[in-house]
Design an enzyme around this catalytic site. Structure first.
Site, mmCIF file in Angstrom:
data_model
loop_
_atom_site.group_PDB
_atom_site.id
_atom_site.type_symbol
_atom_site.label_atom_id
_atom_site.label_comp_id
_atom_site.label_asym_id
_atom_site.label_seq_id
_atom_site.Cartn_x
_atom_site.Cartn_y
_atom_site.Cartn_z
ATOM 1 N N HIS A 82 -6.307 21.867 12.865
ATOM 2 C CA HIS A 82 -7.181 21.857 11.673
ATOM 3 C C HIS A 82 -6.813 22.838 10.558
ATOM 4 C CE1 HIS A 82 -9.425 19.182 14.116
ATOM 5 N NE2 HIS A 82 -10.230 20.040 14.690
ATOM 6 N N CYS A 113 -18.834 12.402 18.237
ATOM 7 C CA CYS A 113 -19.625 12.990 19.312
ATOM 8 C C CYS A 113 -20.500 14.135 18.842
ATOM 9 C CB CYS A 113 -18.713 13.433 20.435
ATOM 10 S SG CYS A 113 -18.625 12.116 21.624
ATOM 11 N N CYS A 150 -17.062 25.858 16.213
ATOM 12 C CA CYS A 150 -16.313 25.289 15.081
ATOM 13 C C CYS A 150 -17.311 24.886 13.993
ATOM 14 C CB CYS A 150 -15.491 24.074 15.521
ATOM 15 S SG CYS A 150 -14.269 24.467 16.778
ATOM 16 N N GLY A 168 -18.416 19.356 23.996
ATOM 17 C CA GLY A 168 -17.974 20.434 24.881
ATOM 18 C C GLY A 168 -16.497 20.750 24.769
ATOM 19 N N GLU A 169 -16.117 21.892 25.314
ATOM 20 C CA GLU A 169 -14.720 22.322 25.334
ATOM 21 C C GLU A 169 -14.250 22.240 26.793
ATOM 22 O OE1 GLU A 169 -12.006 23.080 23.538
ATOM 23 O OE2 GLU A 169 -11.130 23.566 25.482
ATOM 24 N N CYS A 207 -18.545 21.102 13.314
ATOM 25 C CA CYS A 207 -18.829 20.261 14.471
ATOM 26 C C CYS A 207 -20.313 20.258 14.837
ATOM 27 C CB CYS A 207 -17.997 20.753 15.644
ATOM 28 S SG CYS A 207 -18.268 19.817 17.141
ATOM 29 N N CYS A 244 -14.404 7.993 25.811
ATOM 30 C CA CYS A 244 -14.387 9.387 25.391
ATOM 31 C C CYS A 244 -15.566 10.045 26.097
ATOM 32 C CB CYS A 244 -14.539 9.426 23.874
ATOM 33 S SG CYS A 244 -14.790 11.079 23.232
ATOM 34 N N SER A 291 -8.487 17.129 24.988
ATOM 35 C CA SER A 291 -8.447 17.785 23.685
ATOM 36 C C SER A 291 -9.072 19.168 23.785
ATOM 37 C CB SER A 291 -9.221 16.913 22.687
ATOM 38 O OG SER A 291 -9.237 17.518 21.417
ATOM 39 N N ASN A 320 -15.982 14.139 9.488
ATOM 40 C CA ASN A 320 -17.198 13.357 9.523
ATOM 41 C C ASN A 320 -18.315 14.280 9.070
ATOM 42 O OD1 ASN A 320 -19.042 11.357 10.413
ATOM 43 N ND2 ASN A 320 -17.505 10.817 11.949
ATOM 44 N N CYS A 371 -21.876 23.243 23.334
ATOM 45 C CA CYS A 371 -20.564 23.887 23.266
ATOM 46 C C CYS A 371 -20.753 25.271 22.673
ATOM 47 C CB CYS A 371 -19.643 23.055 22.366
ATOM 48 S SG CYS A 371 -17.958 23.697 22.252
HETATM 49 N N1 SAH Z 1 -13.616 20.884 22.276
HETATM 50 C C1 SAH Z 1 -12.543 19.958 22.203
HETATM 51 C C2 SAH Z 1 -12.926 18.499 22.290
HETATM 52 C C3 SAH Z 1 -14.139 18.042 21.561
HETATM 53 S S1 SAH Z 1 -14.115 17.727 19.833
HETATM 54 C C4 SAH Z 1 -11.727 20.200 20.961
HETATM 55 O O1 SAH Z 1 -12.121 21.011 20.145
HETATM 56 O O2 SAH Z 1 -10.670 19.608 20.830
HETATM 57 C C5 SAH Z 1 -13.009 16.407 19.539
HETATM 58 C C6 SAH Z 1 -12.332 16.484 18.193
HETATM 59 O O3 SAH Z 1 -13.222 16.188 17.112
HETATM 60 C C7 SAH Z 1 -11.766 17.843 17.899
HETATM 61 O O4 SAH Z 1 -10.496 17.708 17.298
HETATM 62 C C8 SAH Z 1 -12.776 18.390 16.907
HETATM 63 O O5 SAH Z 1 -12.247 19.450 16.171
HETATM 64 C C9 SAH Z 1 -13.097 17.176 16.105
HETATM 65 N N2 SAH Z 1 -14.341 17.228 15.347
HETATM 66 C C10 SAH Z 1 -15.478 17.888 15.622
HETATM 67 N N3 SAH Z 1 -16.395 17.707 14.681
HETATM 68 C C11 SAH Z 1 -15.841 16.899 13.764
HETATM 69 C C12 SAH Z 1 -16.302 16.338 12.538
HETATM 70 N N4 SAH Z 1 -17.518 16.584 12.055
HETATM 71 N N5 SAH Z 1 -15.452 15.535 11.858
HETATM 72 C C13 SAH Z 1 -14.205 15.266 12.338
HETATM 73 N N6 SAH Z 1 -13.729 15.758 13.485
HETATM 74 C C14 SAH Z 1 -14.527 16.573 14.177
#
Ligand code: SAH
Length: 356
Positions: free
Chosen positions: A219, A344, A119, A162-163, A122, A108, A194, A301, A115
């Site tokens: 989500h 991450c 969100c 990152g996105e 995150c 990964c 993703s 998480n 980022c």
């Molecule tokens: N920016 C991209 C990829 C990075 S995040 C995206 O948003 O898809 C990878 C995944 O982990 C995404 O689905 C994100 O929403 C999720 N994610 C981020 N923080 C999280 C957390 N605290 N618990 C569970 N999933 C999380």
């Protein structure tokens, strides 16, 4: 920007670009052909004994070659998951995670330092976006991890910090480069990307018709809830996003998977599951075409700063059952590396707080 950053990056070059670069130094074409596989195995031009000394000196003056360096490495005692904190040539850090599956080793990787998508649950977005990663830094994470492990990595997920679609050009270059058979040779079918839902980026990517797997971080099944936790939804609301998903599927024929992070009391009720099933069935499967859909359920998480709590095990199972009952395939994401905080963004964040 420093001079170093302006020098072309050897690791991000396609073979024909490397050839032109070597020609510009007055070197014969075959030198570039020799160099490409070596660069992608992690060998610096300065260590390529087949190159004349003067050529190596010219390369050092006019181009750059850096691999991310392992700053920290955590290995899960539970399942062998490995988490790297890599430092980049300018001292910034990103994370990569190695996951072991029956079908091979997946990595990964991160796509940006930080980022800017915001969100709410995150950890990666808390300090905003510092900068994009270059194509060479994207590929470098894989080379560095592979060399450290001494094992071949066969699958890539772009789900780290990152996105990816907010760093579109570098990511596209990376996707096209990483499959090169003289390089890492990881084909499109072994790559997933993703995104939080930058619909314009999905449309651009669809035009490339690369058979990579697209994962959408959904989500929530309604705009009100989604906008509360994902600001990107204000720009690209759910129907606009699903429009892009339909186009993507038509162009690539690839199944799209949806990520759904379950947050206690926010989006994890059985009613929310019914809404999600209705949304996906209604928007993606009501026409002549039946789009294969898969939902990945991820218990959130908990990140200290966000204040969101994990759904109960019972709530997660019920959510999955409701989806299945309505014909939507769902799996509950197995948590890997639970003992090393493998989600991450959290390691980089901890490191930054130490130095604050
Ligand atoms: N920016 C991209 C990829 C990075 S995040 C995206 O948003 O898809 C990878 C995944 O982990 C995404 O689905 C994100 O929403 C999720 N994610 C981020 N923080 C999280 C957390 N605290 N618990 C569970 N999933 C999380």
């Amino acid at each position: 920007m420093s001079e170093l950053q302006q020098k072309p990056e050897l690791l991000g070059m396609f073979p024909d670009e490397l050839r032109d670069y070597m020609l510009s130094l007055g070197e014969p074409k075959y030198r570039a052909a020799q160099m490409f596989p070596q660069l992608h195995r992690g060998i610096s031009p300065q260590d390529m004994t087949s190159l004349p000394k003067a050529t190596r000196a010219r390369i050092a003056e006019t181009a750059q070659y850096h691999l991310p360096e392992v700053r920290r490495k955590l290995v899960s005692a539970l399942d062998g998951t490995v988490k790297y904190l890599f430092s980049l040539s300018d001292g910034n850090c990103v994370e990569s995670v190695i996951m072991r599956y029956k079908h091979g080793i997946s990595i990964c990787i991160s796509s940006q330092v930080g980022c800017r998508m915001g969100c709410k649950f995150c950890a990666s977005t808390i300090g905003g976006r510092v900068r994009n990663l270059t194509a060479g830094e994207l590929i470098g994470q894989i080379i560095a991890a592979q060399n450290d492990l001494g094992e071949r990595i066969s699958n890539i997920v772009m789900m780290g910090i990152g996105e990816p679609l907010d760093n579109y050009d570098n990511v596209l270059r990376f996707l096209k480069l990483v499959g090169h058979e003289e390089g890492l040779n990881i084909g499109y079918r072994h790559i997933s990307l993703s995104t939080c839902g930058l619909a314009d980026g999905i449309d651009r990517l669809a035009e490339e018709a690369l058979p990579i797997t697209l994962s959408i971080s959904l989500h929530a099944a309604d705009d009100e809830t989604r906008s509360q936790i994902m600001p990107v939804n204000n720009k690209y609301p759910i129907e606009r996003l699903l429009d892009s998903c339909r186009r993507y599927f038509r162009k690539t024929g690839r199944r799209i998977s949806f990520e759904y992070t379950l947050i206690a009391g926010k989006n994890d009720s059985p009613q929310a599951a019914v809404k999600l099933a209705a949304l996906l069935n209604g928007s993606l499967r009501s026409r002549q075409e039946t789009m294969p859909i898969h939902v990945n359920l991820i218990p959130v998480n908990p990140v200290e700063e966000t204040g969101f709590a994990k759904s109960s095990h019972r709530a997660v199972l019920t959510f999955a059952e409701v989806l299945e009952k309505h014909g939507v395939r769902a799996t509950v994401r197995r948590t890997l590396g639970a003992d090393i905080n493998a989600s991450c963004g959290q390691l980089r964040r901890a490191e930054e707080q130490q130095s604050e």
